[in-house]
Write a protein that holds these residues in place. Structure first.
Motif, short mmCIF file in Angstrom:
data_model
loop_
_atom_site.label_atom_id
_atom_site.label_comp_id
_atom_site.label_asym_id
_atom_site.label_seq_id
_atom_site.Cartn_x
_atom_site.Cartn_y
_atom_site.Cartn_z
N THR A 99 0.89 -1.18 0.13
CA THR A 99 -0.01 -0.05 0.12
C THR A 99 0.92 1.16 0.08
N LEU A 100 0.60 2.06 -0.91
CA LEU A 100 1.42 3.30 -1.11
C LEU A 100 1.17 4.20 0.02
N THR A 101 0.05 4.51 0.25
CA THR A 101 -0.33 5.54 1.41
C THR A 101 -0.79 4.89 2.85
N ARG A 102 -0.23 5.03 3.83
CA ARG A 102 -0.55 4.06 5.12
C ARG A 102 -1.26 5.15 6.06
N ARG A 103 -1.89 6.26 5.90
CA ARG A 103 -2.95 6.87 6.35
C ARG A 103 -3.66 7.78 5.67
N MET A 104 -4.55 8.48 6.42
CA MET A 104 -5.14 9.46 5.64
C MET A 104 -4.64 10.71 5.50
N PRO A 105 -4.32 11.66 4.70
CA PRO A 105 -3.74 12.87 4.42
C PRO A 105 -4.43 13.82 5.79
N THR A 106 -3.51 14.61 6.35
CA THR A 106 -3.98 15.33 7.43
C THR A 106 -4.42 16.74 6.92
N GLY B 223 2.80 9.23 5.48
CA GLY B 223 1.91 9.62 4.40
C GLY B 223 2.60 9.56 3.01
N GLY B 224 3.89 9.27 3.02
CA GLY B 224 4.88 9.19 2.10
C GLY B 224 4.42 8.01 1.00
N MET B 225 5.07 7.88 0.07
CA MET B 225 4.85 6.90 -1.05
C MET B 225 6.29 5.87 -1.16
N VAL B 226 7.13 5.93 -0.36
CA VAL B 226 8.43 5.25 -0.52
C VAL B 226 8.35 3.92 0.53
#
Length: 255
Positions: free
Chosen positions: A142-149, A208-211
């Protein structure tokens, strides 16, 4: 400083770019331009603030719009390697013998492809939040692990308000292709990483990054001279943590 806005046909594709030319301030690296490469869905204007910082420091700055973005042409397909090839063709058209490459997200992938293909061209390589493709036998992550703040959503909204043309110009047909390519193992790219001779600065965001952190370690060991710097923000470090971004990047580029 005079800025050139141009569109050139590179292997049949019109690519737009801005060239800030030679600054009035002298710098020992004045003959080594910095190419700033934006991410998917944006355009070169995402780099306006950093471009001004670089030109004030005495560097020539060139900011292209990737194919399918901004003022560049749309194409029928969008293989990731084509974005890197466009950067190399632009450097050849402008007769650039040495460059510093700074790429964000998809722009980072394009920059890495260029550095693999022509390592002698790239003096320094900065990859900001470039999602790392799958290796052979990797499980999709999964690229994003949380919702954006809330601050991240605010930044995204105000960026759209500042540059609505980027959203209008973006060829959304590439989204499906991009996701498919990120979900498909790319052993050729991984095998090419040891060819990169430029000192490389890999910038990664927080949760919230994609790495992917597991693949990041493989990347760090595969690139001969690689430094990783982590930030406590999401995917757009140069936007959300500009001061920290410049503090990490400018010395690396020789400022």
């Amino acid at each position: 400083m005079e800025t050139t806005h141009a569109r050139v046909r590179l292997d049949g594709v019109l690519i737009a770019y801005r060239d800030y030319g030679r600054p009035r301030v002298e710098h020992e690296l004045g003959d080594v331009p910095v190419l700033l490469v934006h991410g998917m869905g944006g355009d070169g204007h995402t780099w306006d603030r950093f471009a001004r910082t670089l030109t004030r420091s005495g560097r020539r700055v060139i900011v292209p719009d990737l194919r399918g973005h901004g003022r560049s042409a749309r194409t029928g397909t969008y293989p990731f390697e084509a974005f890197g090839a466009d950067l190399l063709r632009l450097c050849e058209r402008l007769d650039l013998r040495s460059v510093d490459l700074v790429g964000h997200s998809l722009g980072g992938y394009a920059a890495s492809c260029a550095a693999i293909e022509q390592p002698g061209l790239v003096r320094r390589l900065v990859l900001e939040e470039q999602p790392l493709p799958l290796r052979s036998h990797d499980e999709p992550a999964t690229l994003t692990r949380r919702m954006p703040t809330v601050p991240e959503l605010w930044h995204a909204t105000t960026s759209l308000l500042r540059h609505p043309g980027a959203a209008m110009a973006f060829d959304r047909s590439m989204t499906r292709s991009a996701l498919e390519q990120f979900r498909t193992p790319n052993p050729a790219w991984w095998n090419g990483l040891p060819a990169i001779t430029a000192p490389t600065l890999k910038l990664r965001g927080g949760p919230g990054g994609m790495v992917d952190p597991h693949r990041l370690e493989h990347f760090r060991t595969a690139v001969p001279d690689c430094t990783v710097v982590a930030f406590d923000c999401g995917h757009s470090i140069h936007r959300d943590r500009f001061q920290q971004f410049t503090a990490a990047t400018l010395p690396f580029l020789g400022h």
